[in-house]
Design an enzyme around this catalytic site. Structure first.
Site, PDB file in Angstrom:
ATOM      1  N   HIS A 385     -23.851  20.090  31.350  1.00 45.92           N
ATOM      2  CA  HIS A 385     -24.382  19.204  30.304  1.00 45.92           C
ATOM      3  C   HIS A 385     -24.361  19.857  28.919  1.00 45.92           C
ATOM      4  O   HIS A 385     -24.579  19.180  27.910  1.00 45.92           O
ATOM      5  CB  HIS A 385     -25.815  18.776  30.649  1.00 45.92           C
ATOM      6  CG  HIS A 385     -26.088  17.340  30.320  1.00 45.92           C
ATOM      7  ND1 HIS A 385     -25.466  16.673  29.284  1.00 45.92           N
ATOM      8  CD2 HIS A 385     -26.926  16.432  30.884  1.00 45.92           C
ATOM      9  CE1 HIS A 385     -25.914  15.428  29.228  1.00 45.92           C
ATOM     10  NE2 HIS A 385     -26.793  15.258  30.195  1.00 45.92           N
ATOM     11  N   ASP A 389     -21.002  15.268  27.971  1.00 44.21           N
ATOM     12  CA  ASP A 389     -22.021  14.220  27.871  1.00 44.21           C
ATOM     13  C   ASP A 389     -21.911  13.263  29.044  1.00 44.21           C
ATOM     14  O   ASP A 389     -20.841  13.115  29.658  1.00 44.21           O
ATOM     15  CB  ASP A 389     -21.859  13.443  26.562  1.00 44.21           C
ATOM     16  CG  ASP A 389     -22.136  14.300  25.337  1.00 44.21           C
ATOM     17  OD1 ASP A 389     -22.932  15.254  25.456  1.00 44.21           O
ATOM     18  OD2 ASP A 389     -21.542  14.037  24.270  1.00 44.21           O
TER      19      ASP A 389
END
Length: 414
Positions: A385, A389
């Site tokens: 992450h 995204d």
């Protein structure tokens, strides 16, 4: 006689130390040139260290699990005076991908038994003819574990009770279950198992994982796969689902270059790759090994299948070289028929993406208002992450899903 030290040789790739996995000789053993001395493990592979000269072992340094410095003295030998002049140390040890190769290989040549003198003596003391034992080491070299397995099998045959059948032939009788035991076996976490443990712990601690799971209708793909296998010819490998998934990734990843990437979080740099070097997670009895299919986009599905067969064979037989185990840019993990409904795979750091394949099952689905039976499979993917995204990850998986559900797209030039 003269004393002669043996130093751990340079095993390449700038390695300064290696973990001792197993000794194959002991103090007091006499070894000949090229006999197996020990196995050590680097971050990439297991290296079998052999003797560059003959002699009697008088000192031995380290226990399994210890880290040994390259260039440090690990053994001291008594050697003949005339053989005391320095001899070149091995520079290209035999390399394997696991601490104890899980599959047997044929001996070369057929009537030559490869085993250390110490093992030959122990086998003779136990009444074992080494020609009856299949070696699991490099080039069919016999290890102590192979002898132990042979003895255990022979003991089972001797102890299995046999009764006469009505026709006179002997039959194996039912064996009563063993009574429960409170014994505790302590297993040192060393070698490949320790490398996996350390890597998984470090990866989960540093990388904020998130997973995205999507179901895929692979009915058309399975029909195509079965048709191609039925007409493939003997010179071509049997196709599984993986070559098609690899093909889909090579078609989709150019649209998502930040997913086919490595993240150097120390330097703060994401290195995007044009070529897709697909890591294929392969389970062996010793642990998980990731082999690398380089430039996967340069192969058709048959070429991918051939490479996957070759690489998995190397991994399971312990013959994969470091080049076969490094350089992946995205990893595929599959548990085959045991793939379950969904998984949350751990990223193969420093990669930023991993795609997990779950098992194919037939179940009813609603298609345009009608119920039909479809072959369904889930893709369970995880992403870093810090770099990826959620929207990009979902978009990527949806493009792969579209390719697999309409397999003609896999073969249409962009």
């Amino acid at each position: 006689m003269a004393q002669r030290p043996f130093k751990l040789p340079d095993i390449g790739e700038g390695t300064a130390e290696a973990e001792l996995v197993a000794w194959h000789i002991g103090v007091g053993d006499t070894v000949a040139e090229d006999d197996l001395l020990c196995e050590v493990m680097t971050d990439k592979a297991t290296v079998e260290v052999t003797a560059p000269f003959s002699g009697k072992v008088i000192e031995r340094t380290g226990n399994p699990g210890d880290m040994l410095p390259v260039g440090g003295v690990v053994l001291v030998f008594d050697v003949e005076e005339e053989g005391a002049a320095p001899a070149p140390e091995p520079t290209s040890p035999e390399i394997s991908s696991s601490a104890s190769p899980p599959q047997s290989t044929r001996q070369e040549p057929e009537h030559r038994v490869l085993a250390s003198p110490a093992l030959r003596k122990r086998a003779a003391d136990q009444g074992v003819n080494l020609r009856d034992v299949v070696g699991s080491g490099a080039k069919g070299r016999i290890r102590q574990s192979d002898v132990d397995a042979y003895l255990a099998y022979a003991k089972t045959l001797r102890e299995t009770p046999r009764v006469a059948s009505p026709g006179g032939a002997a039959q194996v009788s039912a064996i009563s279950p063993a009574p429960p035991s409170d014994d505790v076996e302590e297993v040192p976490v060393i070698g490949l198992r320790r490398r996996i443990s350390e890597r998984m712990q470090d990866t989960k601690r540093r990388i904020p994982h998130f997973s995205y799971i999507e179901e895929v209708d692979v009915s058309q793909l399975e029909a195509l796969r079965e048709s191609l296998n039925a007409t493939r010819g003997e010179h071509r490998p049997k196709l599984t689902l993986l070559p098609f998934l690899v093909r889909a990734l090579t078609r989709v990843l150019p649209e998502f270059p930040h997913l086919n990437a490595l993240y150097d979080d120390t330097a703060g740099i994401v290195r995007r790759h044009r070529a897709v070097h697909a890591g294929i997670a392969t389970q062996t009895p010793q642990g998980l090994v990731v082999t690398v299919l380089r430039d996967a986009g340069s192969h058709d599905v048959w070429g991918v299948a051939s490479e996957l067969t070759r690489l998995s064979g190397l991994a399971r037989s312990g013959r994969a070289a470091p080049a076969d185990l490094t350089g992946s840019t995205i990893t595929i993990t599959s548990l085959g028929a045991m793939g379950g409904v969904a998984t949350t795979p751990v990223i193969n750091s420093p990669e930023v993406s991993i795609v997990g394949v779950n098992k194919v099952i037939e179940r009813p689905i609603v298609d345009r208002g009608q119920i039909r039976i479809a072959k369904m499979m889930n893709l369970s993917s995880s992403f870093d992450h810090r770099v990826v995204d959620g929207w990009d990850a979902a978009s990527f998986v949806q493009r792969v899903k579209a390719m697999l559900e309409t397999p003609a797209l896999l073969f249409v030039e962009a």
